[in-house]
Design an enzyme around this catalytic site. Structure first.
Site, short mmCIF file in Angstrom:
data_model
loop_
_atom_site.label_atom_id
_atom_site.label_comp_id
_atom_site.label_asym_id
_atom_site.label_seq_id
_atom_site.Cartn_x
_atom_site.Cartn_y
_atom_site.Cartn_z
N LYS A 139 5.20 3.38 -12.37
CA LYS A 139 6.60 3.32 -12.81
C LYS A 139 7.38 4.50 -12.24
O LYS A 139 8.53 4.35 -11.83
CB LYS A 139 6.66 3.31 -14.35
N GLN A 167 4.27 4.49 -23.25
CA GLN A 167 3.23 3.64 -22.67
C GLN A 167 2.27 3.18 -23.77
O GLN A 167 1.71 3.99 -24.50
CB GLN A 167 2.49 4.41 -21.56
N ASP A 170 12.23 -0.76 -22.39
CA ASP A 170 11.16 -1.76 -22.51
C ASP A 170 11.63 -2.97 -23.32
O ASP A 170 10.97 -4.01 -23.32
CB ASP A 170 9.93 -1.15 -23.20
#
Ligand code: NAD
Length: 295
Positions: free
Chosen positions: A52, A96, A119
């Site tokens: 990422k 994460q 997200d």
């Protein structure tokens, strides 16, 4: 049969993001910035976050990594999230997943400022997406819809069968594809581990999307002739012909199924790159929303 080439489409979409990043950076005197929190030493989590960060660099964005110890307390982690929420130099924040077992993931997700929730996992974003209001949409479902759109796959009135009801893929995707209007209007069936006679249901699908996590489960006789097949699954299977001793396969038995399809995604190179580019799109969107927050 045609391949839905996620790698190629993602690169094409990145060119638009690069232009947006450049324009935004000149206007605001800094680059859009994504913060990532990773807790513990799980190699897979670190490798995902590294990718990422690399993606951010590729489009001219900045990223900042918060590496936290696997023994951090729930309070310590929430404190870290809150301090990033307050940091005006950060546009998007991801934590994460999965987190170590002693931590409560849902509580952490809900601590993220919904305006920075790139997200799209915060219940406010999930809920707004469901009723068609502006929101951050989870990266994998958003990437799948972009991929279908890029190849002009007709959706209106099509029978779409999704297998897997996770909060990050199956459920949001079912909502997106059944929304009224452009990029929606499908008749969606959401299947899961308790679905009775799965092949009988999947054979009805004009568009079949597998997000299960079971290597090569979907066989040729589960698929209608001419269907569009999207394989979300990423499974490691042993392979002593490779250097690593394993290879990645999807939930779909590609070799068997591909000849029956009109379109199919490969694994790797299908949904994965689209997920990654969607996170970049969301981060760019978060930067653009700084002066007019969604919430
Ligand atoms: P999950 O692991 O949270 O849940 C799996 C779902 O599959 C559940 O809803 C379960 O009911 C269903 N299921 C399990 N076995 C089944 C069976 N035999 N028949 C029918 N349904 C069954 O799901 P997830 O987090 O959405 O991940 C699914 C897969 O997608 C995994 O392989 C994951 O690695 C992959 N994934 C890929 C990307 C990407 O960017 N390509 C993103 C997210 C997840």
């Amino acid at each position: 049969m045609k391949i839905l080439d996620g790698t190629w489409v993602a690169e094409a979409l990145k060119k638009d993001i690069v232009r947006d990043v450049d324009r935004w950076s000149r206007e605001f005197g800094r680059k859009p910035r994504m913060a990532a929190i990773v807790v513990g030493d799980d190699p897979a989590s670190h490798s995902y976050v590294k990718s990422k960060e690399k993606d951010c660099r590729q489009v001219g964005m900045e990223s900042i990594l918060y590496k936290l110890s696997s023994t951090i307390s729930q309070e310590g982690l929430i404190e870290c999230v809150k301090s990033i929420n307050e940091d005006a130099g950060v546009d998007g924040l991801i934590v994460q997943l999965p987190l170590p077992e002693h931590l409560n993931e849902q509580e952490v997700i809900e601590a993220i400022d919904p305006n920075k929730d790139v997200d799209g996992f915060h219940p406010i974003n999930m809920g707004r997406m469901m009723i068609g209001l502006p929101s951050f949409v989870a990266a994998t479902p958003a990437g799948i819809v972009d991929l279908l759109d890029y190849y002009h796959i007709p959706l209106q009135g099509k029978e779409c069968v999704i297998i897997g009801r996770s909060n990050i893929v199956g459920k949001p995707l079912a909502n997106l594809l059944s929304r009224k209007g452009y990029r929606g209007d499908c008749t969606v069936t959401l299947c899961h581990s308790r679905t009775v006679d799965l092949p009988e249901v999947t054979r009805r699908a004009d568009i079949l999307i597998a997000a299960i996590g079971q290597p090569l489960l979907i066989k040729a006789d589960w698929v209608k002739e001419g269907a569009v097949v999207v394989d979300v699954g990423i499974n490691r299977v042993e392979d002593n012909r490779t250097k690593t001793g394993y290879k990645l396969v999807g939930d779909v038995d590609f070799d068997e199924v591909a000849p029956r399809c009109s379109y199919i995604t490969p694994v790797p190179g299908g949904v994965g790159p689209m997920t990654r580019v969607s996170l970049l799109k969301n981060t760019m969107q978060a930067a653009k929303l700084r002066d007019m927050p969604l919430f």
